[in-house]
Design a protein around this motif. Sequence first.
Motif, PDB file in Angstrom:
ATOM      1  N   ASN A 198     105.613 107.098   9.513  1.00  0.00           N
ATOM      2  CA  ASN A 198     104.877 108.161  10.875  1.00  0.00           C
ATOM      3  C   ASN A 198     104.040 107.516  11.713  1.00  0.00           C
ATOM      4  O   ASN A 198     103.042 108.219  12.290  1.00  0.00           O
ATOM      5  N   CYS A 199     104.337 106.446  12.365  1.00  0.00           N
ATOM      6  CA  CYS A 199     103.642 105.851  13.130  1.00  0.00           C
ATOM      7  C   CYS A 199     104.412 104.449  14.008  1.00  0.00           C
ATOM      8  O   CYS A 199     105.531 104.539  13.736  1.00  0.00           O
ATOM      9  N   LEU A 233      97.389 100.322   5.484  1.00  0.00           N
ATOM     10  CA  LEU A 233      96.519 100.189   6.656  1.00  0.00           C
ATOM     11  C   LEU A 233      96.648 101.691   7.372  1.00  0.00           C
ATOM     12  O   LEU A 233      97.948 102.262   7.941  1.00  0.00           O
ATOM     13  N   GLU A 234      95.570 102.480   7.355  1.00  0.00           N
ATOM     14  CA  GLU A 234      95.692 103.898   7.759  1.00  0.00           C
ATOM     15  C   GLU A 234      95.038 104.111   9.018  1.00  0.00           C
ATOM     16  O   GLU A 234      95.382 105.249   9.634  1.00  0.00           O
ATOM     17  N   ASP A 256      87.501  98.069  12.545  1.00  0.00           N
ATOM     18  CA  ASP A 256      87.655  99.348  13.636  1.00  0.00           C
ATOM     19  C   ASP A 256      88.880  99.606  13.913  1.00  0.00           C
ATOM     20  O   ASP A 256      89.952  98.547  14.334  1.00  0.00           O
ATOM     21  N   THR A 257      89.341 100.839  14.442  1.00  0.00           N
ATOM     22  CA  THR A 257      90.736 101.183  14.894  1.00  0.00           C
ATOM     23  C   THR A 257      91.052 100.123  16.240  1.00  0.00           C
ATOM     24  O   THR A 257      89.942  99.932  16.978  1.00  0.00           O
ATOM     25  N   GLY A 300      99.164 104.229  10.109  1.00  0.00           N
ATOM     26  CA  GLY A 300      98.377 104.378  11.451  1.00  0.00           C
ATOM     27  C   GLY A 300      98.774 103.493  12.535  1.00  0.00           C
ATOM     28  O   GLY A 300      98.239 103.656  13.804  1.00  0.00           O
ATOM     29  N   GLY A 301      99.875 102.674  12.560  1.00  0.00           N
ATOM     30  CA  GLY A 301     100.397 101.995  13.582  1.00  0.00           C
ATOM     31  C   GLY A 301      99.711 100.556  13.661  1.00  0.00           C
ATOM     32  O   GLY A 301      98.542 100.161  12.804  1.00  0.00           O
ATOM     33  N   GLY A 302     100.092  99.873  14.753  1.00  0.00           N
ATOM     34  CA  GLY A 302      99.563  98.540  14.855  1.00  0.00           C
ATOM     35  C   GLY A 302     100.562  97.489  15.123  1.00  0.00           C
ATOM     36  O   GLY A 302     101.707  97.652  15.805  1.00  0.00           O
ATOM     37  N   SER A 303     100.426  96.192  14.595  1.00  0.00           N
ATOM     38  CA  SER A 303     101.527  95.067  15.160  1.00  0.00           C
ATOM     39  C   SER A 303     101.081  94.025  14.062  1.00  0.00           C
ATOM     40  O   SER A 303     100.156  93.792  13.486  1.00  0.00           O
TER      41      SER A 303
END
Length: 239
Positions: free
Chosen positions: A77-78, A35-36, A16-17, A56-59
Amino acid sequence: GTTHFDTLEEAVSAADTSKTVTLLADTTLASPLTLEKSLTLDLKGNTLTGNLVFLGGGSIRGGKIIAAEGSCVLVKNCTVAIEKDAQLEGCGTAPALTITADQDQKALVNLSGKISGQDTAPVILVESAKGDCTLKILKDAELTADENPVIAFDSAGMLEIQDGTIQGKKDLITLKILKKRKTDISITGGKFLSEQGEILVIDAQKGAEIPKDFITGGTFQPIPTDYIPPYSQLTENDD
């Protein structure tokens, strides 16, 4: 969590997000993994061979990513954080890290990890024809190049260097500024070592707004006097 998956692709698909996906062993990707959604990838001291695309962003934390071909990591775009215990090793024919943004979109990377590259490709490429990109170099960051540039910034947006170490044999940073697109740079700290080249080379299109007086801290070899505010004090070391 505690749910086991046989492949990284399956784990990313199921997560999950805002969740964390943990790598349990050295892994090689058969193809680039996208990774969307926003996820944290904890490498847990292991090595991932392949290419990641963040949409979709993250680390990223806790291990090494080695590029099979292309960029180790593409951020589009993230917002992505590359933490201090993460390491990216480029293949030489492509940047280890690429940052890009579509029209009316923004991309941001907060970098505290270690990134290295070789051959002709820049270690980090920030490139966007229409979007805005920001790269922040923070404490503990270590960027190393061979004959290639460490950072090639070819986008509207912001290059902000607060700390870290940037070193190479030739020009360390190249900054391309286009007319009608605003590109800013701020250097408030860090260590910069170029054996044979310049700390910074600015390539500005005719009529473009060229930043100036933006270096207010840091240790440099050679000293980039053109970009230091007149009110700043230079301290020259014995070497």
